[in-house]
Design a protein around this motif. Sequence first.
Motif, PDB file in Angstrom:
ATOM      1  N   TYR A 100       0.830  -1.211   0.000  1.00  0.00           N
ATOM      2  CA  TYR A 100       0.000   0.000   0.000  1.00  0.00           C
ATOM      3  C   TYR A 100       0.860   1.255   0.000  1.00  0.00           C
ATOM      4  O   TYR A 100       1.876   1.322   0.685  1.00  0.00           O
ATOM      5  CB  TYR A 100      -0.891   0.027   1.239  1.00  0.00           C
ATOM      6  CG  TYR A 100      -1.924  -1.077   1.264  1.00  0.00           C
ATOM      7  CD1 TYR A 100      -2.955  -1.086   0.335  1.00  0.00           C
ATOM      8  CD2 TYR A 100      -1.863  -2.093   2.212  1.00  0.00           C
ATOM      9  CE1 TYR A 100      -3.913  -2.106   0.357  1.00  0.00           C
ATOM     10  CE2 TYR A 100      -2.819  -3.099   2.239  1.00  0.00           C
ATOM     11  CZ  TYR A 100      -3.838  -3.102   1.304  1.00  0.00           C
ATOM     12  OH  TYR A 100      -4.769  -4.082   1.332  1.00  0.00           O
ATOM     13  N   PRO A 112      -0.276  -8.457  -3.977  1.00  0.00           N
ATOM     14  CA  PRO A 112       0.951  -9.197  -3.678  1.00  0.00           C
ATOM     15  C   PRO A 112       0.918 -10.642  -4.189  1.00  0.00           C
ATOM     16  O   PRO A 112       1.936 -11.281  -4.285  1.00  0.00           O
ATOM     17  CB  PRO A 112       1.000  -9.175  -2.154  1.00  0.00           C
ATOM     18  CG  PRO A 112      -0.431  -9.105  -1.742  1.00  0.00           C
ATOM     19  CD  PRO A 112      -1.159  -8.354  -2.821  1.00  0.00           C
ATOM     20  N   SER A 115      -0.694 -14.361   0.517  1.00  0.00           N
ATOM     21  CA  SER A 115      -1.459 -13.891   1.671  1.00  0.00           C
ATOM     22  C   SER A 115      -0.491 -13.277   2.680  1.00  0.00           C
ATOM     23  O   SER A 115       0.531 -13.859   3.010  1.00  0.00           O
ATOM     24  CB  SER A 115      -2.254 -15.037   2.292  1.00  0.00           C
ATOM     25  OG  SER A 115      -1.383 -15.976   2.825  1.00  0.00           O
ATOM     26  N   SER A 165      -8.979  -6.274 -13.733  1.00  0.00           N
ATOM     27  CA  SER A 165      -9.443  -7.551 -13.204  1.00  0.00           C
ATOM     28  C   SER A 165      -8.244  -8.284 -12.596  1.00  0.00           C
ATOM     29  O   SER A 165      -7.183  -8.366 -13.214  1.00  0.00           O
ATOM     30  CB  SER A 165     -10.027  -8.379 -14.348  1.00  0.00           C
ATOM     31  OG  SER A 165     -10.330  -9.648 -13.843  1.00  0.00           O
ATOM     32  N   LYS A 169      -9.393  -5.761  -6.272  1.00  0.00           N
ATOM     33  CA  LYS A 169     -10.495  -4.870  -5.891  1.00  0.00           C
ATOM     34  C   LYS A 169     -11.420  -5.541  -4.895  1.00  0.00           C
ATOM     35  O   LYS A 169     -11.713  -4.999  -3.836  1.00  0.00           O
ATOM     36  CB  LYS A 169     -11.322  -4.472  -7.131  1.00  0.00           C
ATOM     37  CG  LYS A 169     -10.572  -3.718  -8.169  1.00  0.00           C
ATOM     38  CD  LYS A 169     -11.467  -3.344  -9.325  1.00  0.00           C
ATOM     39  CE  LYS A 169     -12.023  -4.536 -10.094  1.00  0.00           C
ATOM     40  NZ  LYS A 169     -11.021  -5.280 -10.854  1.00  0.00           N
ATOM     41  N   VAL A 171     -10.974  -8.118  -3.075  1.00  0.00           N
ATOM     42  CA  VAL A 171     -10.309  -8.415  -1.798  1.00  0.00           C
ATOM     43  C   VAL A 171     -10.254  -7.153  -0.952  1.00  0.00           C
ATOM     44  O   VAL A 171     -10.584  -7.173   0.232  1.00  0.00           O
ATOM     45  CB  VAL A 171      -8.891  -8.992  -2.065  1.00  0.00           C
ATOM     46  CG1 VAL A 171      -8.104  -9.088  -0.769  1.00  0.00           C
ATOM     47  CG2 VAL A 171      -8.983 -10.343  -2.734  1.00  0.00           C
ATOM     48  N   ASN A 214      -7.795 -13.783 -13.390  1.00  0.00           N
ATOM     49  CA  ASN A 214      -8.137 -13.868 -11.975  1.00  0.00           C
ATOM     50  C   ASN A 214      -9.002 -15.112 -11.757  1.00  0.00           C
ATOM     51  O   ASN A 214     -10.000 -15.300 -12.445  1.00  0.00           O
ATOM     52  CB  ASN A 214      -8.900 -12.588 -11.588  1.00  0.00           C
ATOM     53  CG  ASN A 214      -9.259 -12.552 -10.114  1.00  0.00           C
ATOM     54  OD1 ASN A 214      -8.959 -13.493  -9.373  1.00  0.00           O
ATOM     55  ND2 ASN A 214      -9.905 -11.474  -9.705  1.00  0.00           N
ATOM     56  N   ASN A 216     -10.825 -15.659  -9.372  1.00  0.00           N
ATOM     57  CA  ASN A 216     -12.084 -15.315  -8.705  1.00  0.00           C
ATOM     58  C   ASN A 216     -12.497 -13.930  -9.158  1.00  0.00           C
ATOM     59  O   ASN A 216     -12.652 -13.004  -8.372  1.00  0.00           O
ATOM     60  CB  ASN A 216     -11.866 -15.378  -7.177  1.00  0.00           C
ATOM     61  CG  ASN A 216     -13.148 -15.172  -6.415  1.00  0.00           C
ATOM     62  OD1 ASN A 216     -14.216 -15.574  -6.873  1.00  0.00           O
ATOM     63  ND2 ASN A 216     -13.058 -14.532  -5.263  1.00  0.00           N
ATOM     64  N   SER A 218     -14.681 -10.980 -10.369  1.00  0.00           N
ATOM     65  CA  SER A 218     -16.081 -10.567 -10.252  1.00  0.00           C
ATOM     66  C   SER A 218     -16.532 -10.103 -11.644  1.00  0.00           C
ATOM     67  O   SER A 218     -15.899  -9.222 -12.216  1.00  0.00           O
ATOM     68  CB  SER A 218     -16.206  -9.401  -9.273  1.00  0.00           C
ATOM     69  OG  SER A 218     -15.259  -9.525  -8.250  1.00  0.00           O
TER      70      SER A 218
END
Length: 1329
Positions: A100, A112, A115, A165, A169, A171, A214, A216, A218
Amino acid sequence: MAASELYTKAARVWIPDAEDVWKSAELIKDYKNGDASLQLLLEDGTNLELKLDPKTNNLPYLRNPDILVGENDLTALSYLHEPAVLHNLKVRFTDSKLIYTYCGIVLVAINPYESLPIYGSDIINAYSGQNMGDMDPHIFAVAEEAYKQMARDERNQSIIVSGESGAGKTVSAKYAMRYFATVSGSASDANIEEKVLASNPIMEAIGNAKTTRNDNSSRFGKYIEIGFDSRYRIIGANMRTYLLEKSRVVFQADEERNYHIFYQLCAAAHLPEFKNLRLSSANDFLYTRQGRSPVIDGVDDAKELCTTRHAFTLLGINESSQVGLFQVLAAILHLGNVEIKERDSDSSLIPPNNRHLTAFCELVGVAYQDMSQWLCHRKLKTATETYIKPLPRLQATNARDALSKHVYAKLFNWIVEHVNKALVTNVKQHSFIGVLDIYGFETFEINSFEQFCINYANEKLQQQFNMHVFKLEQEEYMREQIPWTLIDFYDNQPCINLIEAKMGVLDLLDEECRMPKGSDDSWAQKLYNTHLKTCSLFEKPRMSNRAFIIQHFADKVEYQCDGFLEKNKDTVNEEQINVMKASKFDLLVQLFHDEEKVTSPTGPVPGTGGRTRLSIKPDKSRDSSCKEHKKTVGCQFRNSLQMLMGTLNATTPHYVRCIKPNDFKLAFSFDPKRAVQQLRACGVLETIRISAAGFPSRWTYQEFFSRYRVLMKQKDVLPDMKLTCKNVLEKLVEDQDKYQFGKTKIFFRAGQVAYLEKLRADKLRVACIRIQKTIRCWLARKKFLRKRGAAITIQRFTRGYQARCLAKFMRRTQAATIIQKYQRMCVEKKRYQQKQAAALAMQTILRAYQARQLYQTLLREHKAVLIQKHIRGWLARCWYKRCLEAIVYLQCCIRRMRAKRELKKLKIEARSVEHFKKLNKGMENKIMQLQRKIDEQNKDHRLISEKLVGLESSYATETERMRAELSRLRGVEEDARSRANQVSSLLEELEKLKKELSVTQQEKKSIEDWAHTYRNQMEKVLSELKDENGSLKKEKDDLNRRIQEQSQQMTEKMARAIAQETHQLETELNEERSRYQNLLSDHLHLEEKYDDLKEEMARSSNMSKPGHRRTDSTHSSNESEYTYNSEYAELEEGSRAGEDMTRGIDTSLTLKLQKRVTELEQEKQSLRNELENKEEQFQRARARDDAEFRKARGAELEYESLKRQELESENKKLRHDLSEMRRSLLADAATGAGAPGSPAYKVLLDQLNASCEELEVRKEEVLILRSQLVSQKEAMHHKVRMVLHLLTFQGDVINLICAQPAFVLLTQQFVAKLHQKQTGSRNGLKCEA
Ligand SMILES: Nc1ncnc2c1ncn2[C@@H]1O[C@H](COP(=O)(O)OP(=O)(O)O)[C@@H](O)[C@H]1O
Ligand SMILES: [Mg+2]
């Protein structure tokens, strides 16, 4: 400030690079105005000449000082430009792993792909209540800021998360929501925050899918408003979705998937509750297998379904509704599998009893016949009639897919609606925070309607962002009273106008859609005609007539016109919808019930409470125009966007820009190209640009003063800080446009702070160098001294060590040498000895050999000699024999010859008488001689025989004597033997005597003990006496002292008296002397007088006898001498006469004086005598004292002996009494008892007597002993030695005796002597005892 000031040697710049976008380089030559190129040194060491554009003459960007790199806020960078931003982000991301970064009000978040442990509840708590600037940049900080501002400003907030994508976002939005849920807590027990969070898995299941970018992703935009009550606790939420990607339901590109929910259902197909769904593997369905990647790594779809169902339950969607939802979803999958066959080129059919169509119809509760009919046909309405037209296969398939998409969209909306219903609350909403998770600016190879919509949305969002930033800036400038016109900022309204205004792209598209024969191509032509000339942002690609380019804020994007119309219309076969509406299935009826009511398939859901405050009304005119016809997608989207913008504008926005660092989902890998692309797209660089265009750096006067105090001189500092700052700044920066003085702050244009920093750094560097120089010198010196000390120490130790080593080595060497020496000596000695021994042995052997040889030779010689001797002898003898024989023979021969001659002669003689006669006479003589001889011999014989007889007799007597002697000797032997026996008895006796001796020794010991105790007693007495003696001595000493003192006193007194007297006498003497002197002077006086008188007399006499002198004239030659002599004589005479006179006068006095002197002397003498007497007396007294003392001592001793004697006599007396008593007792016993039968008694008595006697004896002995107490010990020792000596001597003697029986006699003598000695010694001992 001229460029030449900044572009100096060693200045670092950014130059464009194809690969890294921006490359760092260093100037190796100062830049001068007008230079055509820059000499640069790249980081890899290569030199480069950078040609400057002669038109613009733009210099490359300058690099920020290293100290600014890694800043939390990009706007803190002095040089605000793309390379600086990129570099800073890269450094933070790759080196510090910080994802950040702030860029003004924007939070840039870089995905990143790993996790990170920065989202725990502890971190949330850490950020809670903190100021944004106090903490590291974080999504929580943004959320906290929104939460805080909501409370502070009583204003709704929104967090706008945008990005590509896969940039993170969703997350980020999730984390923001989690933050609110954690920080605020819910007002009721309904766990509303849990529900808010639970909406995520549902929305992800139905709205997210795996894409190449991605896993996952959206596939819809989402704006969720989290409602808070007046105490800022969560009370509910509302969600709005945008632009669901419906096409994904029927088609997925390679490596992509359909929405997760389909795969989740297929994974759980085996479950009993899903049996009637007739599902199987995802690979069995067209809609799920096209991407050929039904599985996502690390995701278990069955498990995910459980989560989804749980979330459904949590949000109040009950089991039956869920089953209905799953039925519809399964029906979509089955519908996809319905194969439409070609009947002919214009028509198609579905084979009867299609398994999948049956399943679909059963699942959604529609008639199979109707469905199969309307899947292949369509109703055409004209003004007059309607007719049914068969559809070709492709169209039929498209219609089927359109139905699928439509049903899915309906379902999606239904779910969103229900989720919103579950999240709605009755409590009055006080405020809300909206989180917008919407796709960012997109540009692909081929960009279509979707990209257009997305980019349109982003254009709107960017406008909103710009407005916001601008507004903030403006506010700040107003506050500081600075003319805000100075800011130039980018406005993208023209672009937006191009899209949404009347006759804009969307308007033309709608118009084209309404055209009965509208097509993409004609629409494109219309676009070209309308915009190409009027709008600079619109372009036509050179090579294509079916595409257009729009210059968006981020980039130019080329859109392909294909499919725009169709997608915008988004039409579904109405008959199919009617069939669906006629469904017996409750849920389906619900889905299609409000077909007419819903304004947008993916638009905002009306009737959700809490948003009533937002009074954003879509453009009425346009709305009505839309209403006339069926609303196009574009129209709907524009409306919803309008509404969103309204909402956002009514809130305080917070921006989160997500950046995808690379396309390969690699953790912490930064692709600068992609990053720059996204930074441009998401408006971060625009923010920077706005910042840079205005006055990005702001310092309060205080800050400026304290920061640049170093640049001020003492005289510059005035009491008014503002004035000071102004004066100084005017001096430092010449260009007045580069800064502005606000009310509280000074505003700087970009780069000014860097310039000031440079000045400051230069100044500080100079100072620093000076300090460093001094300190380094000091340090170096210290270090040098320490080093030198250390070196010396090391040297010392080393030398010591070396010396020790050397000494050790030498010692060792010496020792080794010695050892070697000795060892060698040993070896040599051994060898020598061996050699010697060998030599000796050899010598011996050799000598022996030689000797033997010699001996042999000698022997041989000897033998030879012997042989020779014998041989010679033999030879001689032989020779001799032969000679003899020869001689004899010769003699024989001669004699024979002679005899023969004789014989001849004799024969002749014999023949004569004479001869006979002669012969006769000779014979007679001979006989006479012989007769005489015989007589003599007879005589001798007789003598010898007589002698023999005598001798025989003497021999007999001698033998006789010898025999007697023999017998005597035998007797003597026997005697000796008997004596030997006697010796043994004597030995026994000796033993006995020894025993006796030991007994006596013991006795002696006891006596000694007794004597010892007695002695101790005596010693005690003696010590007592000594003590007494000591005390007496002390007394004596005392007396002595006293006497001494007295004598001293006396002597002192006497001395004093004497001194006084002498003094007196002296004074008297002096007086006398003075008197004497006086007398003497008188006497002299008188003498003088006398002389005068004499002279006078002489004068008078001279006058009477004048010729007197002439008598002496004979001596005239010697007159003077004479006169003198005469004068002298006269004088003498005169004086004598004078003397006599005075003597006559003073003799009595002198005599008196002399007498006095003698008296005094006598007195002195007498005093001396007295003194001597006194001393003598004292001596005598002392002697007397001594004698007395001695006498006293003698008396004491005498007294002691007397006492002893007394005691002894008493003892004697007592003993006498005892003996008397005993005697009387004996007498009594003899008389009174008359016990003749008591011999024991007698024996006892005897014993007693004996012991008494012995006691007596012992006492006497003791007395003697006491007298000899001192000498005894020595004597004892001597005696004991003697005895021991004797004993050893005895042993020796015995041995001798035993060994030599021949000395029996001697032994006897010895024994006798020994006996004597022993008795003697015993006696002696006794005597001594
Ligand atoms: N802050 C983060 N920390 C860890 N991983 C993240 C983070 N943000 C994103 N990711 C990863 O990137 C993936 C894509 O993120 P997502 O939010 O779904 O992207 P977007 O919504 O922008 O398409 C996530 O599945 C996750 O693996
Ligand atoms: Mg997402």
